[in-house]
Design a protein around this motif. Structure first.
Motif, PDB file in Angstrom:
ATOM      1  N   SER A 253     -22.618  -7.637  -0.599  1.00 59.15           N
ATOM      2  CA  SER A 253     -22.349  -9.309  -0.414  1.00 59.15           C
ATOM      3  C   SER A 253     -22.981  -9.614  -1.633  1.00 59.15           C
ATOM      4  N   GLU A 254     -22.904 -11.259  -1.719  1.00 60.45           N
ATOM      5  CA  GLU A 254     -23.995 -12.036  -3.060  1.00 60.45           C
ATOM      6  C   GLU A 254     -25.492 -11.091  -2.504  1.00 60.45           C
ATOM      7  N   PHE A 255     -25.852 -11.378  -1.126  1.00 57.78           N
ATOM      8  CA  PHE A 255     -27.339 -10.394  -0.689  1.00 57.78           C
ATOM      9  C   PHE A 255     -27.517  -9.892  -1.134  1.00 57.78           C
ATOM     10  N   GLU A 256     -26.595  -8.709  -0.958  1.00 57.78           N
ATOM     11  CA  GLU A 256     -26.955  -7.163  -1.193  1.00 57.78           C
ATOM     12  C   GLU A 256     -26.710  -7.562  -2.800  1.00 57.78           C
ATOM     13  N   THR A 257     -26.162  -7.452  -3.413  1.00 58.23           N
ATOM     14  CA  THR A 257     -26.321  -7.594  -5.098  1.00 58.23           C
ATOM     15  C   THR A 257     -27.256  -8.059  -5.622  1.00 58.23           C
TER      16      THR A 257
END
Length: 405
Positions: A253-257
């Motif tokens: 996800s964007e948060f994990e990236t």
């Protein structure tokens, strides 16, 4: 033991003037607020549904605007002073970020991104020149590292916050925060730092001497610029192709990236200043340090070929981060040390432009290769380009040795 290590770490930050700390603070605020950039390719591809080719062309507009801004910032810093350029750049780019969120057409975004980068990247050569005025000569390399540390600490904070903001309120919130932090940073700067003119050392040089040392006839510097361009191409993959790869190959996800990219900033915050200070004390050859930095950066892309385990993303990020720690601070120092008095702005403009050109080529080339041949071909190309830069490092070292003889 821990207390001694902490004391040594803190000592690396001693000896700076107040103005340098203010510059570091506004750089951190500005870069922490630059949350759009790590997610720009994802925003264009997934929210506005542009093709890989269209995303690549918008990134080309990004890079061309950056090149123009870097050139203007350097030239005008020599003519009217870095202070005015910094104030104009941050305030105006803040206002432009507010407008950018309402542009959704392909050509509109090409023009909008070009304009905002032309204005915002006038700041880069100006801040390099400001360090020549506010930093003590013996602290200049460490001052450059402190500014880089602020940039990377901002990037460590920004992507994580950006990922959370996207999940909470969407991409629109990022544009408002980007614009607000630019304006906040320049208000702090204008209130805290008084304009200071460069020391008129140029008066010692005749017009003939200045012309003889023109940047356009400095072959050694142009070889160095190619090395800077190539290493920047490798680095910019973090913000263009890698976020797409995280999602498409491993489903991040964007948060994990954002968390993964933040590893880069956190490690630089922890290790860059101690490493730079240690190498400076030992008076280690700067070109050799850059050489080993490129070895690590190139290796990070060859590592990505082992793509059966998500942990390889972390290992690749570790390699490119430590490569950056070795390569970039000493590249900055080499560039500003190479500039004759009175031409600092021009030299630093070309140095900044090499990064802007790299952003154009890195994003467009990387996305086109991925679109036609896949991610593996792109990683192979980037690793090979790193090997080419190593050969140019050897050439640069020989040119410098010839100058001494």
């Amino acid at each position: 033991m821990l207390k001694t290590a902490l004391h040594r770490y803190v000592n690396n930050f001693r000896g700076f003037r107040r103005e340098i700390w203010i510059l570091a603070l506004i750089t951190f605020i500005n870069r922490a607020g630059t949350m759009v950039l790590p997610f720009l390719s994802k925003y264009l591809k997934e929210n506005l549904h542009f093709s890989y080719s269209q995303v690549g062309w918008i990134m080309v507009a990004f890079g061309i605007g950056s090149m123009l801004g870097s050139w203007l910032g350097g030239k005008l810093s020599d003519k009217i002073g870095f202070y005015k350029i910094m104030v104009f750049s941050l305030f105006t780019s803040g206002m432009l970020f507010f407008i950018l969120q309402y542009i959704t057409s392909f050509w509109g975004l090409c023009f909008g991104i070009f304009t905002i980068m032309a204005v915002s990247d006038m700041f880069r050569p100006a801040i390099y020149v400001s360090l020549g005025v506010y930093a003590k000569p013996e602290n200049r390399v460490r001052a450059l590292s402190l500014i880089r540390l602020s940039v990377n600490l901002g990037f460590a904070t920004g992507p994580v916050l950006g990922g959370l903001i996207i999940l909470g309120v969407g991409y629109q919130g990022l544009f408002w925060i980007d614009g607000s932090t630019c304006i906040l940073a320049i208000i702090i700067f204008a209130l805290s730092v008084k304009e200071k003119k460069k020391v008129a050392e140029i008066s010692r040089l005749s017009e003939l001497e200045i012309q003889t040392k023109s940047v356009f006839t400095d072959k050694t510097f142009w070889v160095f610029l190619f090395i800077s361009f190539t290493t920047a191409m490798l680095f910019f993959q973090i913000f263009t192709t890698l976020p797409l790869y995280h999602n498409e190959k491993f489903g991040l996800s964007e948060f994990e990236t954002g968390l993964l990219i933040s590893i880069n900033g956190i490690l630089i915050f922890m290790f860059e200043m101690p490493i730079v200070s240690a190498l400076e004390r030992k008076k280690t050859n700067r070109v050799k340090i850059i050489f080993w930095g490129i070895v690590l950066m190139a290796s990070s892309f060859f590592i990505l070929l082992l793509n059966t385990w998500v942990g390889i993303l972390v290992i690749g990020m570790l390699f490119i981060t430590f490569g950056e720690i070795f390569a970039f601070p000493f590249s900055n120092a080499f560039a500003i040390g190479r500039a004759p008095k009175g031409q600092e702005g021009r030299y630093m403009a070309l140095y900044a432009m090499s990064f802007s050109l790299a952003h154009i080529v890195s994003s467009k080339l990387g996305l086109e290769i991925i679109g036609h041949f896949g991610y593996t071909a792109n990683w192979l190309l980037m690793g090979t380009l790193g090997c080419v830069a190593l050969l140019f490092c050897v050439w640069l070292q020989r040119l410098l040795q010839a100058e001494i003889k």
